[in-house]
Design an enzyme around this catalytic site. Sequence first.
Site, PDB file in Angstrom:
ATOM      1  CD  GLU A  18      -6.512  -0.124   1.221  1.00 47.39           C
ATOM      2  OE1 GLU A  18      -5.131  -0.583   0.907  1.00 47.39           O
ATOM      3  OE2 GLU A  18      -6.579  -1.373   2.304  1.00 47.39           O
ATOM      4  CE  LYS A  75      -3.621  -2.885   2.116  1.00 39.64           C
ATOM      5  NZ  LYS A  75      -4.509  -2.999   3.090  1.00 39.64           N
ATOM      6  N   GLY A  93      -6.885  -5.093   6.843  1.00 37.96           N
ATOM      7  CA  GLY A  93      -6.297  -4.239   7.957  1.00 37.96           C
ATOM      8  C   GLY A  93      -7.562  -4.327   9.186  1.00 37.96           C
ATOM      9  CD  GLU A 103      -7.362  -7.717  -1.076  1.00 37.04           C
ATOM     10  OE1 GLU A 103      -6.556  -8.441   0.218  1.00 37.04           O
ATOM     11  OE2 GLU A 103      -8.031  -6.859  -1.179  1.00 37.04           O
TER      12      GLU A 103
HETATM   13  P1  PGA Z   1      -4.639  -6.592   5.325  1.00 42.51           P
HETATM   14  O1  PGA Z   1      -4.969  -6.332   4.188  1.00 42.51           O
HETATM   15  O2  PGA Z   1      -3.400  -8.049   5.571  1.00 42.51           O
HETATM   16  O3  PGA Z   1      -3.735  -5.403   5.862  1.00 42.51           O
HETATM   17  O4  PGA Z   1      -5.752  -7.172   5.763  1.00 42.51           O
HETATM   18  C1  PGA Z   1      -4.777  -6.781   2.553  1.00 42.51           C
HETATM   19  C2  PGA Z   1      -4.998  -5.977   1.877  1.00 42.51           C
HETATM   20  O5  PGA Z   1      -5.760  -5.040   1.615  1.00 42.51           O
HETATM   21  O6  PGA Z   1      -4.967  -6.426   0.861  1.00 42.51           O
END
Ligand code: PGA
Length: 258
Positions: free
Chosen positions: A104, A14, A180, A174
Site C-alpha cells: 500500500e 493499517k 484485502g 505478500e
Molecule cells: P489482509 O492484509 O490480511 O487484509 O489481506 C494483509 C496486509 O496487507 O498485510
Amino acid sequence: MMADRKPLMVANWKMNATHLDAIQMIQKLSYRLELDDFDKVDVVVAPPFTALRSAQTVIEADRMWIQLGAQNVYWEDKGAFTGEISPTMLAKLGVGYVIIGHSERRQHFGETDDTVNKRTRATLSSEMTPIICIGETLEQRDLGQAEETVVSQLEGALSRLPREQISELVVAYEPVWAIGTGRNALPDDAGLMAEVIRESLIQKGSSEAAEMVRILYGGSVNPGNIKDLMAKKHIDGALVGGASLDPDMFAAIVRYRL
Ligand code: PGA
C-alpha cells in the site's frame, strides 16, 4: 541443519483504531491468549503511530507478552522532516518491529526499493527488526514474473546491507492481488515463493543467516487458512491485515496449531 525458527504473527492494523480502540483491542487479544501461546509464537501488534504510546502503556502495565510494531519509519534520526517519525522515537516506545515497504505504501505513497533499503538500514541501526514486504501484482503473476519481481524487490531492499545483518531480518511475502481481497494465495504457491525468497537470502548472506530469517505470508490470512500455510517448510508466520482487527480472529490465527 534446519534452524529452529519461532513462528511470528503480526497484526497490521493499517489506518484503523484510535488510541482508545487500541487499548481495548490489545486487552481483548491478551485475554484470549495464554502464556503457552507466547512460548510457541511471537505475537506482534502494529497499530498506527498515534496509538503506540497507549499500546506500550497497557502492555507494560499488564505485563503482557504482546510485542509492538510500527507500520513505517523514516531513515533520518531527527531534523527538518515535517511529518516523519524517526527510528529512535519508535525504539524509545518499546517498538521491536517495523513494517517496511508494504504494497500500500509502494502503491499510494511513492515507496521504492531504494527507500525500503534506507528504512531497513535505519531500523537495524536502532536495533529493531525490519519486516520487509515484497510481492508481485496480479499482472506480474499472470506474465510469469512473480519470482523475478520478488527477488528484485528483495535485492533492492538488501543492497549495501552487511551480510551478517541478513539474519536479523523478517521478510513478508505478500502478493498484491491477495491483500484485502479475500483471495489468499494457495499454500503451495505461497510455500514455493517463500522458498525462492530463502534461496535469494542464501545468496545475499549465507545459508546459516538465511535459515534464521522468518518468512511471513500475508494476504487474506484468516483462522481457516493459516494452518495449511504454516505447514509449508519456508513459511514461518503471517502478516495479517483485516482479520487482525478482530481479537477473536487474530487470537485464533496465533493459536493455529490447536
Ligand atoms: P489482509 O492484509 O490480511 O487484509 O489481506 C494483509 C496486509 O496487507 O498485510
